[in-house]
Design a protein around this motif. Sequence first.
Motif, PDB file in Angstrom:
ATOM      1  N   PRO A  90      -7.035   8.061 -15.172  1.00 22.58           N
ATOM      2  CA  PRO A  90      -6.521   7.006 -14.552  1.00 22.58           C
ATOM      3  C   PRO A  90      -5.876   7.434 -13.023  1.00 22.58           C
ATOM      4  CG  PRO A  90      -4.952   7.336 -16.086  1.00 22.58           C
ATOM      5  CD  PRO A  90      -6.020   8.299 -16.364  1.00 22.58           C
ATOM      6  N   VAL A  91      -6.474   6.723 -11.850  1.00 21.32           N
ATOM      7  CA  VAL A  91      -6.069   7.235 -10.633  1.00 21.32           C
ATOM      8  C   VAL A  91      -6.090   5.813  -9.882  1.00 21.32           C
ATOM      9  CG1 VAL A  91      -7.120   9.610 -10.436  1.00 21.32           C
ATOM     10  CG2 VAL A  91      -8.505   7.419  -9.888  1.00 21.32           C
ATOM     11  N   PRO A  92      -5.240   5.814  -8.574  1.00 25.54           N
ATOM     12  CA  PRO A  92      -4.940   4.665  -7.638  1.00 25.54           C
ATOM     13  C   PRO A  92      -6.585   4.572  -6.919  1.00 25.54           C
ATOM     14  CG  PRO A  92      -3.271   6.259  -7.262  1.00 25.54           C
ATOM     15  CD  PRO A  92      -4.372   6.906  -8.332  1.00 25.54           C
ATOM     16  N   GLN A  93      -6.600   3.399  -6.433  1.00 21.49           N
ATOM     17  CA  GLN A  93      -7.883   3.040  -5.600  1.00 21.49           C
ATOM     18  C   GLN A  93      -7.798   3.865  -4.175  1.00 21.49           C
ATOM     19  OE1 GLN A  93      -8.837  -1.068  -4.728  1.00 21.49           O
ATOM     20  NE2 GLN A  93     -10.571  -0.499  -3.600  1.00 21.49           N
ATOM     21  N   PHE A 118      -3.587   9.720   4.006  1.00 20.70           N
ATOM     22  CA  PHE A 118      -4.477   8.624   3.252  1.00 20.70           C
ATOM     23  C   PHE A 118      -3.667   7.471   2.943  1.00 20.70           C
ATOM     24  CE2 PHE A 118      -3.530  11.528  -0.236  1.00 20.70           C
ATOM     25  CZ  PHE A 118      -3.207  10.658  -1.333  1.00 20.70           C
ATOM     26  N   VAL A 119      -4.387   6.301   2.648  1.00 17.82           N
ATOM     27  CA  VAL A 119      -3.716   5.352   2.095  1.00 17.82           C
ATOM     28  C   VAL A 119      -4.527   4.932   0.918  1.00 17.82           C
ATOM     29  CG1 VAL A 119      -3.318   2.642   2.494  1.00 17.82           C
ATOM     30  CG2 VAL A 119      -3.159   4.459   4.257  1.00 17.82           C
ATOM     31  N   MET A 120      -3.580   4.582  -0.181  1.00 22.78           N
ATOM     32  CA  MET A 120      -4.174   4.206  -1.317  1.00 22.78           C
ATOM     33  C   MET A 120      -3.439   2.910  -1.998  1.00 22.78           C
ATOM     34  SD  MET A 120      -2.162   7.137  -3.871  1.00 22.78           S
ATOM     35  CE  MET A 120      -0.674   7.598  -3.542  1.00 22.78           C
ATOM     36  N   SER A 121      -3.897   2.394  -3.112  1.00 23.00           N
ATOM     37  CA  SER A 121      -3.371   1.119  -3.560  1.00 23.00           C
ATOM     38  C   SER A 121      -1.897   1.260  -4.008  1.00 23.00           C
ATOM     39  CB  SER A 121      -4.319   0.437  -4.637  1.00 23.00           C
ATOM     40  OG  SER A 121      -4.423   1.472  -5.721  1.00 23.00           O
ATOM     41  N   TYR A 122      -1.195   0.075  -4.169  1.00 24.48           N
ATOM     42  CA  TYR A 122       0.141   0.469  -4.693  1.00 24.48           C
ATOM     43  C   TYR A 122       0.005  -0.188  -6.125  1.00 24.48           C
ATOM     44  CZ  TYR A 122       5.019  -0.787  -5.485  1.00 24.48           C
ATOM     45  OH  TYR A 122       6.392  -0.930  -6.360  1.00 24.48           O
ATOM     46  N   LEU A 123       0.808   0.576  -7.145  1.00 21.73           N
ATOM     47  CA  LEU A 123       0.622   0.175  -8.387  1.00 21.73           C
ATOM     48  C   LEU A 123       2.174  -0.114  -9.151  1.00 21.73           C
ATOM     49  CD1 LEU A 123      -2.095   2.542  -9.868  1.00 21.73           C
ATOM     50  CD2 LEU A 123      -2.343   0.206  -9.389  1.00 21.73           C
ATOM     51  N   TYR A 166       0.897  -1.137   0.024  1.00 17.04           N
ATOM     52  CA  TYR A 166       0.094   0.045   0.096  1.00 17.04           C
ATOM     53  C   TYR A 166       0.974   1.231  -0.085  1.00 17.04           C
ATOM     54  CZ  TYR A 166      -3.208  -3.521   1.859  1.00 17.04           C
ATOM     55  OH  TYR A 166      -3.940  -4.511   2.341  1.00 17.04           O
ATOM     56  N   VAL A 167       0.383   2.482  -0.351  1.00 17.28           N
ATOM     57  CA  VAL A 167       1.221   3.576  -0.237  1.00 17.28           C
ATOM     58  C   VAL A 167       0.398   4.568   0.809  1.00 17.28           C
ATOM     59  CG1 VAL A 167       1.879   5.599  -1.480  1.00 17.28           C
ATOM     60  CG2 VAL A 167       1.965   3.621  -2.516  1.00 17.28           C
ATOM     61  N   LEU A 168       0.906   5.311   1.551  1.00 21.77           N
ATOM     62  CA  LEU A 168       0.536   6.240   2.622  1.00 21.77           C
ATOM     63  C   LEU A 168       1.068   7.489   2.266  1.00 21.77           C
ATOM     64  CD1 LEU A 168       0.146   5.799   6.245  1.00 21.77           C
ATOM     65  CD2 LEU A 168       1.374   7.944   5.411  1.00 21.77           C
ATOM     66  N   ARG A 169       0.045   8.511   2.257  1.00 27.04           N
ATOM     67  CA  ARG A 169       0.732   9.844   1.880  1.00 27.04           C
ATOM     68  C   ARG A 169      -0.074  10.874   3.186  1.00 27.04           C
ATOM     69  NH1 ARG A 169       2.910  12.998  -2.422  1.00 27.04           N
ATOM     70  NH2 ARG A 169       1.682  14.605  -2.860  1.00 27.04           N
ATOM     71  N   GLU A 209       0.623   3.209 -21.453  1.00 25.37           N
ATOM     72  CA  GLU A 209      -0.194   3.476 -21.128  1.00 25.37           C
ATOM     73  C   GLU A 209      -0.318   3.955 -19.599  1.00 25.37           C
ATOM     74  OE1 GLU A 209      -3.626   0.332 -19.124  1.00 25.37           O
ATOM     75  OE2 GLU A 209      -2.821  -0.013 -20.905  1.00 25.37           O
ATOM     76  N   ILE A 210      -1.055   4.942 -19.271  1.00 22.94           N
ATOM     77  CA  ILE A 210      -0.842   5.575 -17.867  1.00 22.94           C
ATOM     78  C   ILE A 210      -1.844   4.674 -17.077  1.00 22.94           C
ATOM     79  CG2 ILE A 210      -1.286   7.449 -16.557  1.00 22.94           C
ATOM     80  CD1 ILE A 210      -0.820   9.353 -18.664  1.00 22.94           C
ATOM     81  N   LEU A 211      -1.000   4.070 -15.846  1.00 24.90           N
ATOM     82  CA  LEU A 211      -1.805   3.426 -14.932  1.00 24.90           C
ATOM     83  C   LEU A 211      -2.627   4.437 -13.891  1.00 24.90           C
ATOM     84  CD1 LEU A 211       0.577   0.370 -14.289  1.00 24.90           C
ATOM     85  CD2 LEU A 211      -1.338   0.417 -15.776  1.00 24.90           C
ATOM     86  N   ALA A 212      -1.833   5.495 -13.502  1.00 24.85           N
ATOM     87  CA  ALA A 212      -2.470   6.343 -12.460  1.00 24.85           C
ATOM     88  C   ALA A 212      -1.550   7.816 -12.619  1.00 24.85           C
ATOM     89  CB  ALA A 212      -2.003   6.032 -11.077  1.00 24.85           C
ATOM     90  N   VAL A 213      -2.624   8.910 -12.452  1.00 24.82           N
ATOM     91  CA  VAL A 213      -1.889  10.275 -12.401  1.00 24.82           C
ATOM     92  C   VAL A 213      -1.858  10.501 -10.690  1.00 24.82           C
ATOM     93  CG1 VAL A 213      -2.128  12.736 -12.909  1.00 24.82           C
ATOM     94  CG2 VAL A 213      -2.864  10.851 -14.410  1.00 24.82           C
ATOM     95  N   LEU A 214      -0.730  10.962 -10.274  1.00 19.44           N
ATOM     96  CA  LEU A 214      -0.536  11.067  -9.031  1.00 19.44           C
ATOM     97  C   LEU A 214      -0.469  12.540  -8.435  1.00 19.44           C
ATOM     98  CD1 LEU A 214       2.193   8.361  -8.516  1.00 19.44           C
ATOM     99  CD2 LEU A 214      -0.511   8.036  -8.188  1.00 19.44           C
ATOM    100  N   ASP A 215      -0.406  12.725  -7.317  1.00 21.23           N
ATOM    101  CA  ASP A 215       0.206  14.092  -6.601  1.00 21.23           C
ATOM    102  C   ASP A 215      -1.072  15.045  -7.003  1.00 21.23           C
ATOM    103  OD1 ASP A 215       1.326  16.121  -5.289  1.00 21.23           O
ATOM    104  OD2 ASP A 215       3.353  15.948  -6.152  1.00 21.23           O
TER     105      ASP A 215
END
Length: 343
Positions: free
Chosen positions: A83-86, A102-107, A50-53, A219-225
């Motif tokens: 595209p965004v993480p869960q 917050f916590v989001m899915s790790y890609l 997981y990813v925590l920010r 292919e973009i899996l997720a746009v972050l930040d």
Amino acid sequence: MSKSNDLDAGPLGAELEAGIKGFEGLREISKFDTGQSNPTYLLKADSGAYVLRAKPHGQLLKSAHQVDREFRVMQALSGSNVPVPQMLYLSKEDSSIGRMFFVMSYLEGRIFWQPDLPECDRDERGPIYDAMNAALAALHDVDPSAVGLGDFGKPGSYFERQLSRWSKQYKASETQPNRDMDALILWLEKHLPADDGQVSLVHGDYRIDNMIFAQDKPEILAVLDWELSTLGHPLADLAYQCMQWRLPHNTGFRGLGGLDRKALGLPSEEDYVAAYCRRRQIERIEHWSFYLAFSFFRLAAILQGVLKRALDGNASNPKRAKEMGVAVPVLAAMAMQLTREEA
């Protein structure tokens, strides 16, 4: 990435097991070394990665580091063409780590830290840029009200409000006088275009290293930040990304300036803007120099804040922060050159 020693896995793991369905057995916490704003961590648990920010420690500027806004916008865009993480969990301010996170899915994918894409074949670079272009156009085509973000910002007068906000932020974090920044603020105030009524979701920091790409295709899996996201004018995002074509390459900016973009298989600024306009059915863009100069100013104001946090001991990456703080005069000078070209 470095092992984290500022998060206690015991209380944090207990909070996440109570807040995230299926989360179990937090084993390891590592801090990502990249990034300047909100510290970000990789969590390894028995149930997966997981990813925590989180918000940073210390005294923060007003309206900065709003991780709850990041969480909200990515949650709202889930299921859209952007595209965004869960999004998995948003804490309260009095969380187990003492601040909001917050916590989001790790890609698992690729992050490109240099816009000239030296690790890619020539034929892959153009499609990667086209994927970024398509995602940006898709973001600006989203109806904010339809995804529950109609109140995500004030509609209209975006550049007027942003100019006021970042001028105040810059002055609040100023460490030494800068004539170019002072002159730039006056020029932007004088040349502010009339509001044309366009309102969309804007990312606020749309650039290639804020995206995760698939390992084996463009292919973009997720746009972050999404910390700086709001309701605003779509051309702010486009101009901000197009700064990359003008920033010098052999500096901390790692821009595309001075490179033979055609030989590298990269689109020109004109071609990139034209592709965006085709996707959004825009005939022409007026006041382009203003939008670019504003983008340089806004980035300079952001980096000035990074420098101030580093000097105050609150930066996520202090060494990198001080390096980028040196860039503020360069950005201001480049923006002033744009204003002279406009004149």
